[in-house]
Design a protein around this motif. Sequence first.
Motif, PDB file in Angstrom:
ATOM      1  N   ASN A  63       0.792  -1.232   0.000  1.00  0.00           N
ATOM      2  CA  ASN A  63       0.000   0.000   0.000  1.00  0.00           C
ATOM      3  C   ASN A  63       0.822   1.279   0.000  1.00  0.00           C
ATOM      4  OD1 ASN A  63      -2.432  -1.494   0.121  1.00  0.00           O
ATOM      5  ND2 ASN A  63      -2.208  -1.721   2.347  1.00  0.00           N
ATOM      6  N   ALA A  64       2.141   1.178  -0.072  1.00  0.00           N
ATOM      7  CA  ALA A  64       2.980   2.389  -0.093  1.00  0.00           C
ATOM      8  C   ALA A  64       3.834   2.379  -1.361  1.00  0.00           C
ATOM      9  CB  ALA A  64       3.855   2.456   1.157  1.00  0.00           C
ATOM     10  N   PRO A  65       3.294   2.852  -2.488  1.00  0.00           N
ATOM     11  CA  PRO A  65       4.046   2.825  -3.754  1.00  0.00           C
ATOM     12  C   PRO A  65       5.314   3.661  -3.710  1.00  0.00           C
ATOM     13  CG  PRO A  65       2.039   4.153  -3.970  1.00  0.00           C
ATOM     14  CD  PRO A  65       1.951   3.445  -2.650  1.00  0.00           C
ATOM     15  N   ASN A 292       9.432   7.235   4.219  1.00  0.00           N
ATOM     16  CA  ASN A 292       8.521   8.068   5.020  1.00  0.00           C
ATOM     17  C   ASN A 292       7.283   8.357   4.184  1.00  0.00           C
ATOM     18  OD1 ASN A 292       7.553   9.488   7.172  1.00  0.00           O
ATOM     19  ND2 ASN A 292       8.864  11.282   6.887  1.00  0.00           N
ATOM     20  N   ASP A 293       6.510   7.308   3.905  1.00  0.00           N
ATOM     21  CA  ASP A 293       5.368   7.427   3.004  1.00  0.00           C
ATOM     22  C   ASP A 293       4.280   8.295   3.626  1.00  0.00           C
ATOM     23  OD1 ASP A 293       3.138   5.350   4.206  1.00  0.00           O
ATOM     24  OD2 ASP A 293       5.205   4.734   4.638  1.00  0.00           O
ATOM     25  N   PRO A 294       3.465   8.960   2.802  1.00  0.00           N
ATOM     26  CA  PRO A 294       2.429   9.870   3.309  1.00  0.00           C
ATOM     27  C   PRO A 294       1.383   9.186   4.185  1.00  0.00           C
ATOM     28  CG  PRO A 294       2.821  10.236   0.963  1.00  0.00           C
ATOM     29  CD  PRO A 294       3.571   9.006   1.334  1.00  0.00           C
ATOM     30  N   LYS A 295       1.156   7.884   3.974  1.00  0.00           N
ATOM     31  CA  LYS A 295       0.151   7.176   4.768  1.00  0.00           C
ATOM     32  C   LYS A 295       0.658   6.825   6.167  1.00  0.00           C
ATOM     33  CE  LYS A 295      -1.981   5.044   0.688  1.00  0.00           C
ATOM     34  NZ  LYS A 295      -2.250   3.773  -0.020  1.00  0.00           N
ATOM     35  N   GLY A 296       1.943   6.982   6.403  1.00  0.00           N
ATOM     36  CA  GLY A 296       2.493   6.702   7.724  1.00  0.00           C
ATOM     37  C   GLY A 296       2.700   5.230   8.029  1.00  0.00           C
ATOM     38  N   ILE A 297       2.700   4.398   7.002  1.00  0.00           N
ATOM     39  CA  ILE A 297       2.883   2.956   7.243  1.00  0.00           C
ATOM     40  C   ILE A 297       4.306   2.669   7.707  1.00  0.00           C
ATOM     41  CG2 ILE A 297       2.603   0.642   6.286  1.00  0.00           C
ATOM     42  CD1 ILE A 297       0.821   1.864   4.116  1.00  0.00           C
ATOM     43  N   GLY A 328      13.540   9.990   9.837  1.00  0.00           N
ATOM     44  CA  GLY A 328      14.263   9.333   8.750  1.00  0.00           C
ATOM     45  C   GLY A 328      14.995  10.361   7.913  1.00  0.00           C
ATOM     46  N   ARG A 329      16.227  10.071   7.518  1.00  0.00           N
ATOM     47  CA  ARG A 329      16.982  11.018   6.684  1.00  0.00           C
ATOM     48  C   ARG A 329      17.987  10.251   5.836  1.00  0.00           C
ATOM     49  NH1 ARG A 329      20.207  13.677  11.820  1.00  0.00           N
ATOM     50  NH2 ARG A 329      21.827  12.074  12.036  1.00  0.00           N
ATOM     51  N   TYR A 330      18.337  10.854   4.691  1.00  0.00           N
ATOM     52  CA  TYR A 330      19.302  10.221   3.788  1.00  0.00           C
ATOM     53  C   TYR A 330      20.645  10.911   3.918  1.00  0.00           C
ATOM     54  CZ  TYR A 330      21.496   8.190  -0.331  1.00  0.00           C
ATOM     55  OH  TYR A 330      22.353   7.524  -1.171  1.00  0.00           O
ATOM     56  N   ASN A 331      21.660  10.121   4.215  1.00  0.00           N
ATOM     57  CA  ASN A 331      23.024  10.621   4.339  1.00  0.00           C
ATOM     58  C   ASN A 331      23.709  10.426   2.986  1.00  0.00           C
ATOM     59  OD1 ASN A 331      25.841  10.823   4.850  1.00  0.00           O
ATOM     60  ND2 ASN A 331      25.517  10.321   7.005  1.00  0.00           N
ATOM     61  N   GLU A 332      23.787  11.526   2.204  1.00  0.00           N
ATOM     62  CA  GLU A 332      24.319  11.409   0.839  1.00  0.00           C
ATOM     63  C   GLU A 332      25.787  11.018   0.826  1.00  0.00           C
ATOM     64  OE1 GLU A 332      23.091  13.891  -2.429  1.00  0.00           O
ATOM     65  OE2 GLU A 332      21.817  15.056  -1.082  1.00  0.00           O
ATOM     66  N   GLU A 333      26.556  11.517   1.786  1.00  0.00           N
ATOM     67  CA  GLU A 333      27.986  11.216   1.806  1.00  0.00           C
ATOM     68  C   GLU A 333      28.231   9.723   2.001  1.00  0.00           C
ATOM     69  OE1 GLU A 333      32.060  12.331   4.324  1.00  0.00           O
ATOM     70  OE2 GLU A 333      30.145  13.294   4.834  1.00  0.00           O
TER      71      GLU A 333
END
Length: 872
Positions: A63-65, A292-297, A328-333
Amino acid sequence: MASSAAPAVNILDIHSREAPLADHSIRDQVVDGLSQPIGQKWLPTMLLYDERGLRIYDEITTNAPEYYLFPAEEEILKNKADDIVKVMHAGVSDGAPVEEVVVELGAGALRKTSLILRALSRQVPNPSSPPLINYYALDLEKRELERTLMELSNSEVGAEMKGKVSASGLCGTYDDGLKFIAEGGLEGRNTVDKLRATLAEKYTVERVGRDASPDSESSRSRSEATEATPPSTPGSHQPLHLLFLGSSLGNFTRGEDAAFLKSLPLRPGSGDTLLLGLDHDNDSKKIELAYNDPKGITRKFIMNGLVCAGRALGDENLFQQDKWEYVGRYNEELRRHEAYYRSTCDQTLVDPETKTEFPFVKDELVRVEVSYKFSERDAYALFAEAGLRPVHRWTDSASQYSLWLLERPKFSFPLLKAPQYAKTSTGEQVVTRSPFSLPTVEEWQNMWAAWDFITRQMIPPSMLFEKPIDLRHICLFYCGHIPTFLSIHLSRLLKEPDTEPVEFKYIFERGIDPIVDDPTQCHPHSEVPQRNEDWPSLSSILQFQSRVRERVMNLYRDIESGKITLTRKIARVLFMTHEHEAFHAETLLYMLLQRAGTGTIPPVGFVPPVWDVLAETWNNHPEPVSETVTLGPEDISLGHDDDEADDDSTDVLGHDFGWDNEHPKRTVHVNEFKIEWRPVTNGQFYDFYYEKGGKDMPKVQFPKSWVEVDGEIFVRTLYGPVPMKIARNWPIITSFDNLSTYASVKGGRLPTEPELRLFLDKFECGYEGGANIGFRNWHPIPATSGGAKDGGKGHNGGVWEWTSTVFDKHEGFVPSKLYPGYSTDFFDTHHQVVIGGSYATIPRLAERRTLRNYYQHNYPYAWVGARVAYDV
């Protein structure tokens, strides 16, 4: 209650009774993680995958595309499962079905897996009892295994599997599963009565009926079980295929991931495979939205981990959810997504059992999961470190996710170690260990493994006295030449007697490289026997080889013990003889290529290429963003400083060694020029040769890498000739004369050595980035440079490259004292400089940017191609 006729599934609890309880182990990890200082606290990722967590994860995939990893992998499997299964079996059978074991690590809901199981079922033409293929789903939660396996059994896929693929469960961690296989857990059939009695005291197996309810009991309790032993590990006749999907490897840290892959029980050269899913280093916003999908799943999934952490400590409500948030966060380095719990206030938790206090300050982060993403360089470096060879790769239509099929080959070459540095007392940074210094013992062992594979497994006895190429010696000569050359230089260095039998040095000291136009003209070389019966036997040569290798190992032992002081001269002899063997391995292989399909044995112990599947992938490779790139004007450095006059020095390990034509370092100016992103391909040269009059031009010869069969042109490979349509996009292997003529007809020329060096410095991805060197494949592949990503970096497909630079003296050149004729014997105006490396060039050679090889301009056999350059 289950019907007596209802099908059942086997669930094998593989937690060893001798090991600590899983709950206790998790508790220890939770306590350890929460005991860390502020800013360093963590919780084990395993907490996320309890029974409820697995179901929430299933909800994410349904349910979280935004969580693109699942649909991307599913797309690949929907479209390519049959191809995957076909390639998976290429190394273990001739197409006929065989008994085998398939184990999935972290199986989950089996939705994607069912696509593979369906394809496996199609691989088996007729049902049998018991089925030929045994599939085992490994996961943490027994009741989830029960539920998913029962759903599979009752589905259309289960009906297709009947009598062809059995499905059972293994309940445990990754470590439990790997230990179980290593101890002999999966040999034989998937039935209780065949389980071996020797392991009865360590494992339990359960049969679950159709109506088993996942909610009928706590997932932490052990239901009544049938005492039994697991089957034993696959025997030599029974292949093992591991599935590790969902980019789950991304939950390991860098380094831990390679160690985990290295620990997998894949037998070298056996046909065992690993199907591995890896997420790409996609756009950071795309990745953050996926977690971090909008539905909060996803938030619900992560927050459930706090319930599990409390349960591990004895109180599910220990972590009050209104005092914690998901971050949640993305560490690009670091190319990883990071999942944290953030404390919304100052608070203190108390361990219900030990009363230990765990204080948290407001906004403090507690890490629970990292999900590493993989660039091209990350993936290829990972595989090399783990001793795995990529057999094939499938990517989704959006190029955001890949499935890799991997094997552990008979031999492989690891990544070169990065230079190590230290600071002197004056603050100057100096190299303390160079990858091009003294070869390590491991490098020798890898080289010997490759040499032995080529000479003992690819040359049949009937070919030992044959010359695949008239301009070279018989195959047997090279078996003796390598240890003889090594022995001669060891004896000179150490002032020791020659290795017995001494007379070998008169036969095997030096090979031949006659002038192509006049083979009577040749540099000094050994006089060899003219009759087969006068040659030494292969067994005597191999015994000699063994004695010489032991001399090498003794020298390393003496250096390590301090009995012999390591100098640059000693290291130079070892570097020179090591690389000499590597050069000759490639020479022998391009000789054997001429008899592939008519004598040469293909490289058994490496999963053979499935040409039609590969060709489909290659034909979909993106073209370069433009045909050429403009470079220069620029000054470029060639060569390095490596003067044999300094060989008494004990400053060894930080020094780069090279052949005499690499010294000294010098600066050359390169004017502006254009150069094609990729080398000339078989298809391009075919069109030139047959459609543009190339075959009627005086200097153009039919390429020796091609062969005509029944009027059709094929391209030679060590597996036998393949149709031109398969190899059309490979770089063509042919002479300088052929390619320089092609370039001139096209309005260009071949690049000079400095021009090509400048291009490779800027755009070659290297072994770590996926270059086709170091036996990654046993054939060329299409080039990849000039693509849209990574600034155009890529590889040339696995060939050396011709330059228009004639091999001759340069300013500062000094002939080698140890090997005086190495270069000077070929300063004859007939030889051209080639640089780079082929698919059979070891990384130590191909990765050294100062290396210069050389071949005669009309020599047609060496694995050399070229790209076209243009004046501006």
